[in-house]
Design an enzyme around this catalytic site. Sequence first.
Site: not given
Length: 448
Positions: A158, A237
């Site tokens: 990330e 997700h």
Amino acid sequence: MTMPLRRLPRTAAATLVTLAALTTAAHSAVAADTLGSAAAGQGRYFGTAVAANHLGEADYTATLDREFTSATPENEMKWDATEPGRGTFTFGAADRVVDHARSRGADVRGHTLVWHSQLPSWVGALGAPDLRAAMNTHINGLMGHYKGQIHSWDVVNEAFQDGGSGARRSSPFQDRLGDGFIEEAFRTARAADPAAKLCYNDYNTDGVNAKSNAVHAMVKDFKSRGVPIDCVGFQSHFNSASPVPADYRQNLQRFADLGVDVQITELDIEGSGSAQAAAYTRVVEACLAVARCTGITVWGVTDKYSWRSGGTPLLFDGDYRKKPAYDAVLAALGGSGDPDGPGDPGGPAVTCTAAYTRTADWSSGYNGQVTITAGAAPVSSWTATVTVPAPQSVSSVWNGTPSRAGDVMTVRPSWNGTLAAGTSTTFGFTVVKNGSSAAPTVGGCTAS
Ligand code: G2I
């Protein structure tokens, strides 16, 4: 987790299943009736995030051991868990996950070495030279401890911002060491455990967008300069505000085309019933359509322990019952549930997958092609859905018979309904763009 076919490539696994079926009457012994065994039949792993503190729960470990061929410690390998004080390494909880998985023959994904979150405050307090040293010590500490035991490591997690900037995310590493920290982390990681695959992992990079473009540019640059990187993880997700992107498969493919493996690393999809099942099907079909998509990990075993349990995003409910999404994933993987159940002839389930590519593109239109591939059983007919986004319209279809309801076009075979196990056919269509070049959504394939 006994997975006899786990490491075989797709063709070898298929051959073995065929030979076994021919030489034994007990066909159910080789039926792919779990996620892991069905994925193995496709040359892939099927994994889950695992939390050490649930390993004492009998239903949790039974489900884990039965269904999954890969484990990712959900929190136990993160910096705050493994090096809470500088130079003080604590591996107890991570060891429990790794030992449990490996003793049952499962692979382990390492998650994660360099991340701005779950980072102890002492790291953020360091100046640049100390931070660089601490980052490398941390990588060496974890990768050394688990050397030879980790299939793939999320080396950097990330590091890019959300939104349209394509910029790096502010973090102690970025702010003090600059863009080069990512490259340095990968070089340190390669030296620490040369056998491990080294991945960059992120979220909101699942479709083609500014963030995934930035990651793509970085991976391309790394490959051109020989910076060691083997794989890119797509967390995946999803929920109603962030659904499976229409260009999910194309996005996986463009990364694979750079010469890296792609992995679906943290899959969960909020919802329930057939809508959730259909979204899961699309993800599995996309992975199967990309040769370098080597496996799928769901972000937890059961809804009750999900990081967003209110959204019931996983394949097993809170009582470890298989949800419709489980059945859909198993079917998309070419597996079959309950092979000896009443009325079941005992062979593999009749399934198909649908994979989309744009085969031609011009200013006012494009041609799309859908490849229908039969699963482990012969197919006598199939249907697939194609939804073209407004204001586009479909002007012609070939090798398929369309019927339309609103934006959704259902396509059935023309002459090409019969498919031997594992074989493919295609249909195609022309779309008038009317100003929009967006990709259509190709829905789940159903076969009979
Ligand atoms: O946020 C979902 C995932 C996004 N990608 C990276 C993953 O590492 C991340 O996983 C989640 C875990 O599933 C959660 O379990 O990361 C969260 C933290 O960023 C995890 O939540 C934390 C809680 O925030 C803590 O309060 C708790 O102590 O889990 C910890 C252990 O249960």
